[in-house]
Design a protein around this motif. Structure first.
Motif, PDB file in Angstrom:
ATOM      1  N   ALA A   1     100.252   3.055 -26.949  1.00 38.23           N
ATOM      2  CA  ALA A   1     100.506   4.221 -25.941  1.00 38.23           C
ATOM      3  C   ALA A   1     101.336   3.374 -24.990  1.00 38.23           C
ATOM      4  O   ALA A   1     101.064   2.401 -24.332  1.00 38.23           O
ATOM      5  CB  ALA A   1      99.576   4.946 -25.185  1.00 38.23           C
ATOM      6  N   GLU A   2     102.654   3.716 -24.852  1.00 38.35           N
ATOM      7  CA  GLU A   2     103.695   3.106 -24.033  1.00 38.35           C
ATOM      8  C   GLU A   2     103.634   1.582 -24.148  1.00 38.35           C
ATOM      9  O   GLU A   2     103.612   1.207 -22.905  1.00 38.35           O
ATOM     10  CB  GLU A   2     103.554   3.624 -22.796  1.00 38.35           C
ATOM     11  CG  GLU A   2     103.788   5.202 -22.800  1.00 38.35           C
ATOM     12  CD  GLU A   2     103.305   5.959 -21.501  1.00 38.35           C
ATOM     13  OE1 GLU A   2     103.407   5.263 -20.390  1.00 38.35           O
ATOM     14  OE2 GLU A   2     103.333   7.194 -21.219  1.00 38.35           O
ATOM     15  N   GLY A   3     103.432   1.037 -25.299  1.00 38.03           N
ATOM     16  CA  GLY A   3     103.575  -0.322 -25.136  1.00 38.03           C
ATOM     17  C   GLY A   3     102.255  -1.057 -25.163  1.00 38.03           C
ATOM     18  O   GLY A   3     102.122  -2.332 -25.287  1.00 38.03           O
ATOM     19  N   ARG A   4     101.246  -0.236 -24.908  1.00 41.82           N
ATOM     20  CA  ARG A   4      99.780  -0.824 -24.608  1.00 41.82           C
ATOM     21  C   ARG A   4      98.939  -0.449 -25.748  1.00 41.82           C
ATOM     22  O   ARG A   4      99.104   0.820 -26.164  1.00 41.82           O
ATOM     23  CB  ARG A   4      99.205  -0.490 -23.209  1.00 41.82           C
ATOM     24  CG  ARG A   4      99.868  -0.762 -21.929  1.00 41.82           C
ATOM     25  CD  ARG A   4      98.936  -0.248 -20.861  1.00 41.82           C
ATOM     26  NE  ARG A   4      99.358  -0.759 -19.699  1.00 41.82           N
ATOM     27  CZ  ARG A   4      99.137  -0.668 -18.436  1.00 41.82           C
ATOM     28  NH1 ARG A   4      97.674  -0.105 -18.496  1.00 41.82           N
ATOM     29  NH2 ARG A   4      99.618  -1.007 -17.429  1.00 41.82           N
ATOM     30  N   ALA A   5      98.133  -1.356 -26.197  1.00 41.73           N
ATOM     31  CA  ALA A   5      97.430  -1.077 -27.690  1.00 41.73           C
ATOM     32  C   ALA A   5      95.854  -1.307 -27.280  1.00 41.73           C
ATOM     33  O   ALA A   5      95.599  -2.344 -26.809  1.00 41.73           O
ATOM     34  CB  ALA A   5      97.891  -2.111 -28.676  1.00 41.73           C
ATOM     35  N   ALA A   6      95.183  -0.521 -27.966  1.00 44.57           N
ATOM     36  CA  ALA A   6      93.816  -0.836 -28.068  1.00 44.57           C
ATOM     37  C   ALA A   6      93.210  -0.707 -29.411  1.00 44.57           C
ATOM     38  O   ALA A   6      93.866   0.348 -30.326  1.00 44.57           O
ATOM     39  CB  ALA A   6      92.816   0.439 -27.443  1.00 44.57           C
ATOM     40  N   SER A   7      92.708  -1.812 -30.100  1.00 40.30           N
ATOM     41  CA  SER A   7      92.500  -1.892 -31.507  1.00 40.30           C
ATOM     42  C   SER A   7      90.734  -2.293 -31.616  1.00 40.30           C
ATOM     43  O   SER A   7      90.276  -2.778 -30.958  1.00 40.30           O
ATOM     44  CB  SER A   7      93.058  -3.215 -32.185  1.00 40.30           C
ATOM     45  OG  SER A   7      94.514  -3.117 -31.929  1.00 40.30           O
TER      46      SER A   7
END
Length: 274
Positions: free
Chosen positions: A96-102
């Motif tokens: 989301a908007e360049g931020r990632a959660a994996s």
């Protein structure tokens, strides 16, 4: 396995990373979820919270991504253009908007409509979450007096996620110590004052573990242990994993038992048998 406070802290981190932002990329390893990925593009992550040891990622269209880390799952937060350095297997990625959660190595992941979460085969068996659902001392006392729970020994009862979601092994030992209760005591046998003290300990110890990253010991006791050179594993708890060491209150040696197939730590003097 992480307990409720650790799961809630993980949820907080994912919330800070994604909440209020719109999804640009969604990827699922699981085939039944992969077909839903495109429908989440452009949706806003409205919140991330927890229920017991499950993490719930909520979207603005009323859907919720349920995930349970079990023993090996872990969320890693990173820039969308920078892959985490890990040998784990990727299961979910939200950008989301360049931020990632994996999410790596988890096997229990599913997508639900929020109004149907009560039908989830795991969540439907859980009691209220002590950190998410705003449980009060009065509500905790009422729940302990419920017919399903009131005649059960506290050593086994506190681990029953149907009572309260998120209490695990270290919290159980710490709660019983601060409540001054033996693991064989039953809610039905407690006077109102002792029941209120137990309910208060359940809420306060869990909240402290959340606020202080797993530390449940009293600050003055922890500081005294640190001055003596104790490791964090020793000073973070009042009784858990302190068998053979003196009780902070009465100096009787802490004892270890196996209760409900899990280790439990007790001061035999401060927590005398009923």
């Amino acid at each position: 396995m992480p307990e409720g406070p650790e799961t809630r802290r993980a949820a907080d981190r994912v919330h800070e990373q994604l909440a209020g932002r719109r999804l640009e990329q969604v990827w699922f390893y699981f085939p039944e979820l992969a077909q839903e990925a495109a429908s989440l593009i452009g949706r806003e992550v409205s919140a991330v919270d927890s229920w017991g040891k499950a993490l719930l990622t909520r979207f603005d269209d009323g859907r919720v991504l349920y995930s349970h880390n079990q023993l090996y799952g872990v969320w890693k937060l990173h820039d969308a253009e920078r892959e985490p350095d890990t040998g784990r297997s990727l299961r979910v990625r939200l950008v989301a908007e360049g931020r990632a959660a994996s999410l790596y190595s988890a096997s229990d992941v599913s997508l639900w409509e929020a109004h149907r979460l009560g039908e989830h085969p795991f969540l439907s068996r859980l009691g209220p979450d002590l950190l998410t659902h705003g449980v009060t001392v009065g509500q905790a006392m009422s729940r302990l007096q419920d017919a399903r729970f009131r005649r059960r020994g506290l050593g086994g009862l506190l681990l029953d996620q149907a009572l309260f979601a998120g209490i695990g092994n270290y919290l159980r030992s710490e709660i019983l110590f601060f409540a001054g209760l033996h693991y064989q005591a039953r809610p039905v046998d407690l006077e109102e004052g002792a029941l209120a003290q137990l309910a208060g300990a359940i809420l306060e110890v869990t909240r402290q573990a959340y606020d202080q990253s797993g530390v449940t010991n009293r600050p003055d006791w922890a500081e005294a242990d640190r001055r003596r050179g104790a490791s964090r594993r020793r000073w973070r708890f009042a009784v858990f994993e302190r068998d053979g060491l003196p009780c902070h209150i009465c100096h009787t040696l802490i004892q270890r038992y196996s209760v409900a197939s899990r280790r439990l730590y007790v001061c035999p003097r401060c927590q005398s048998a009923p």
